[in-house]
Design an enzyme around this catalytic site. Structure first.
Site, PDB file in Angstrom:
ATOM      1  N   CYS A  47       0.815  -1.225   0.000  1.00  0.00           N
ATOM      2  CA  CYS A  47       0.000   0.000   0.000  1.00  0.00           C
ATOM      3  C   CYS A  47       0.849   1.275   0.000  1.00  0.00           C
ATOM      4  O   CYS A  47       0.309   2.371  -0.153  1.00  0.00           O
ATOM      5  CB  CYS A  47      -0.946  -0.022   1.183  1.00  0.00           C
ATOM      6  N   HIS A 107      -3.551   6.953   2.129  1.00  0.00           N
ATOM      7  CA  HIS A 107      -3.927   5.635   1.619  1.00  0.00           C
ATOM      8  C   HIS A 107      -5.300   5.255   2.206  1.00  0.00           C
ATOM      9  O   HIS A 107      -5.528   5.364   3.412  1.00  0.00           O
ATOM     10  CB  HIS A 107      -2.851   4.622   2.019  1.00  0.00           C
ATOM     11  N   ASN A 148     -10.058  -0.707   0.258  1.00  0.00           N
ATOM     12  CA  ASN A 148      -8.610  -0.520   0.204  1.00  0.00           C
ATOM     13  C   ASN A 148      -8.086  -1.177  -1.081  1.00  0.00           C
ATOM     14  O   ASN A 148      -8.058  -2.400  -1.187  1.00  0.00           O
ATOM     15  CB  ASN A 148      -7.996  -1.165   1.453  1.00  0.00           C
TER      16      ASN A 148
HETATM   17  N1  COA Z   1     -17.792  -8.605  10.971  1.00  0.00           N
HETATM   18  C1  COA Z   1     -18.238  -8.786  12.215  1.00  0.00           C
HETATM   19  N2  COA Z   1     -17.408  -8.982  13.251  1.00  0.00           N
HETATM   20  C2  COA Z   1     -16.104  -8.978  13.005  1.00  0.00           C
HETATM   21  C3  COA Z   1     -15.564  -8.805  11.722  1.00  0.00           C
HETATM   22  C4  COA Z   1     -16.476  -8.622  10.672  1.00  0.00           C
HETATM   23  N3  COA Z   1     -16.095  -8.433   9.399  1.00  0.00           N
HETATM   24  N4  COA Z   1     -14.231  -8.841  11.785  1.00  0.00           N
HETATM   25  C5  COA Z   1     -13.907  -9.041  13.063  1.00  0.00           C
HETATM   26  N5  COA Z   1     -15.052  -9.139  13.813  1.00  0.00           N
HETATM   27  C6  COA Z   1     -15.193  -9.345  15.244  1.00  0.00           C
HETATM   28  C7  COA Z   1     -13.992 -10.022  15.862  1.00  0.00           C
HETATM   29  O1  COA Z   1     -14.080 -11.434  15.727  1.00  0.00           O
HETATM   30  C8  COA Z   1     -14.092  -9.563  17.277  1.00  0.00           C
HETATM   31  O2  COA Z   1     -15.051 -10.344  17.936  1.00  0.00           O
HETATM   32  P1  COA Z   1     -14.800 -10.841  19.452  1.00  0.00           P
HETATM   33  O3  COA Z   1     -14.710  -9.570  20.241  1.00  0.00           O
HETATM   34  O4  COA Z   1     -15.998 -11.674  19.718  1.00  0.00           O
HETATM   35  O5  COA Z   1     -13.508 -11.587  19.399  1.00  0.00           O
HETATM   36  C9  COA Z   1     -14.647  -8.157  17.175  1.00  0.00           C
HETATM   37  O6  COA Z   1     -15.279  -8.090  15.882  1.00  0.00           O
HETATM   38  C10 COA Z   1     -13.616  -7.088  17.262  1.00  0.00           C
HETATM   39  O7  COA Z   1     -12.546  -7.439  16.385  1.00  0.00           O
HETATM   40  P2  COA Z   1     -11.327  -6.521  16.202  1.00  0.00           P
HETATM   41  O8  COA Z   1     -10.348  -7.190  15.307  1.00  0.00           O
HETATM   42  O9  COA Z   1     -10.872  -6.066  17.557  1.00  0.00           O
HETATM   43  O10 COA Z   1     -12.019  -5.286  15.437  1.00  0.00           O
HETATM   44  P3  COA Z   1     -11.429  -3.885  15.143  1.00  0.00           P
HETATM   45  O11 COA Z   1     -12.252  -2.847  15.782  1.00  0.00           O
HETATM   46  O12 COA Z   1      -9.949  -3.844  15.347  1.00  0.00           O
HETATM   47  O13 COA Z   1     -11.695  -3.769  13.576  1.00  0.00           O
HETATM   48  C11 COA Z   1     -10.484  -3.928  11.525  1.00  0.00           C
HETATM   49  C12 COA Z   1     -11.084  -4.697  12.693  1.00  0.00           C
HETATM   50  C13 COA Z   1      -9.810  -4.919  10.598  1.00  0.00           C
HETATM   51  C14 COA Z   1     -11.599  -3.208  10.801  1.00  0.00           C
HETATM   52  C15 COA Z   1      -9.453  -2.890  12.092  1.00  0.00           C
HETATM   53  O14 COA Z   1      -8.599  -3.520  13.003  1.00  0.00           O
HETATM   54  C16 COA Z   1      -8.642  -2.257  10.999  1.00  0.00           C
HETATM   55  O15 COA Z   1      -9.161  -1.614  10.119  1.00  0.00           O
HETATM   56  N6  COA Z   1      -7.311  -2.400  11.087  1.00  0.00           N
HETATM   57  C17 COA Z   1      -6.426  -1.865  10.042  1.00  0.00           C
HETATM   58  C18 COA Z   1      -6.391  -2.833   8.898  1.00  0.00           C
HETATM   59  C19 COA Z   1      -5.864  -2.213   7.637  1.00  0.00           C
HETATM   60  O16 COA Z   1      -6.146  -1.082   7.338  1.00  0.00           O
HETATM   61  N7  COA Z   1      -5.093  -3.004   6.886  1.00  0.00           N
HETATM   62  C20 COA Z   1      -4.534  -2.579   5.641  1.00  0.00           C
HETATM   63  C21 COA Z   1      -3.497  -1.552   5.858  1.00  0.00           C
HETATM   64  S1  COA Z   1      -2.728  -1.160   4.368  1.00  0.00           S
END
Ligand code: COA
Length: 335
Positions: free
Chosen positions: A118, A260, A290
């Protein structure tokens, strides 16, 4: 800008391309356990474009975006001296840029891929501007294109909701130093945390008794979302501040933040950390998700097309992602 630079860099045109096929959050909720509400609240993404069918690749999107940029300035592809294709989803590990060169009939151009996920577009623009500033080349086509849909684990709800396919292109040319538009940059890598976001190579032993050889394949994307989130929100503002500082530009002088397009919450948090109004964020991730190396040129092209960006605007561009690699380039818009 490098103090030894002999010439500046100007931006002549932008272009972009996305596949026709849309995948909405509601459709994803039929593939993994999730919901439109969860995805929108956590990421800001509503839908993404996917390159469907088995005969299309990153080459098609990259070529379409490039042709659009060329046609805007009625430039013949033969004028291009260098093509840099930022991609992490090539259709040939030996490089895909040469196929784009052939499709464009840009037969005077040297072409190579640049792999930096990215951050690929930021690194490619900076690379291109070095060749322009030292007088090696006159006209360079930089493309950011990715089809990560081919590498997503579609049973991992933590990552499959985020990504989409697309391409964006920009044509750069050398110019006098007073017309320079690429004001400066700041780049970083920290390989210690590469496992937080990767598309790694897996090995198996070749069964032939005469070959003590391990061979492999690439698996699918794995991601620690929480760690990537923390990394982006903490490191991107620092990179922007360092870059602005080196250019004696203040945060108040920023007209647009072009980050990004990973997650709306990341973009907002970065703006807030910098005390930049969130109205200055250029964003289209609701429509495309993304798109990796394509995300920055896609937003840039859209913002230019809709007349959002004006002459002399200061645009702060930051890419961040796998590697981990991140960086900033500051540009001044001139047309
Ligand atoms: N739908 C519903 N629930 C989901 C889910 C989805 N698509 N993905 C994860 N969950 C659940 C998890 O299992 C977790 O459940 P639990 O509490 O029962 O274990 C809960 O939601 C929270 O998960 P978590 O991973 O803590 O969520 P988050 O608030 O961190 O959001 C992302 C997840 C991926 C959206 C976030 O971490 C993010 O955007 N990170 C950056 C990723 C990124 O930008 N990557 C590319 C960079 S170039």
């Amino acid at each position: 800008m490098n103090l030894l630079a002999m010439q500046g860099t100007k931006i002549l045109a932008t272009g972009s391309a996305v596949p026709d096929s849309t995948l909405s959050n509601n459709q994803i909720s039929k593939i993994v356990q999730t919901s439109d509400e969860w995805i929108v609240t956590r990421t800001g993404i509503k839908e993404r474009r996917l390159l469907i069918g088995n005969n299309k690749s990153v080459i098609d999107l990259a070529t379409e975006a490039s042709l659009q940029a060329l046609s805007k300035i009625s430039m013949d592809a033969l004028e291009i001296d260098l093509i840099i294709l930022a991609t992490s989803s090539p259709n040939d590990l030996f490089g895909s840029a040469s196929q784009v060169q052939a499709k464009l009939k840009a037969l005077n151009a040297v072409a190579f891929d640049l792999t930096a996920a990215c951050s690929g577009f930021v690194l490619s623009i900076v690379t291109a501007s070095q060749f322009l500033q030292n007088g090696s080349y006159k006209t360079i086509l930089v493309i950011g294109a990715d089809v990560l849909s081919k590498w997503i684990n579609w049973s991992d709800r933590g990552s499959c909701i985020l990504f989409g396919d697309g391409a964006g292109a920009i044509i750069l040319q050398s110019c006098s130093i007073k017309d320079n538009q690429i004001l400066g940059f700041q780049l970083n890598t920290n390989g210690k945390y590469h496992e937080h976001l990767s598309l790694s190579y897996k090995e198996y032993k070749n069964p032939h008794p005469l070959l003590n050889l391990y061979q492999g394949y690439f698996d699918s994307i794995t991601m620690n979302g929480k760690e990537i989130y923390k990394f982006a929100v903490s490191q991107v503002p620092l990179s922007i501040l360092k870059c602005l500082d080196s250019l004696n530009i203040t945060v108040d002088e920023i007209d647009w933040l072009l980050l990004h397009q990973a997650n709306k919450r990341i973009l907002t948090a970065v703006a807030e950390k910098l005390s930049v109004s969130t109205d200055k964020i250029l964003m289209n991730l609701n429509k495309y998700g993304n798109t990796s190396a394509a995300s920055i040129p896609l937003v840039l092209d859209e913002s230019v097309t809709y007349g959002k960006i004006s002459k002399n605007d200061i645009i702060v561009i930051s890419g961040f992602g796998a590697g981990l690699t991140w960086g900033t380039v500051v540009i001044k818009w001139k047309y």
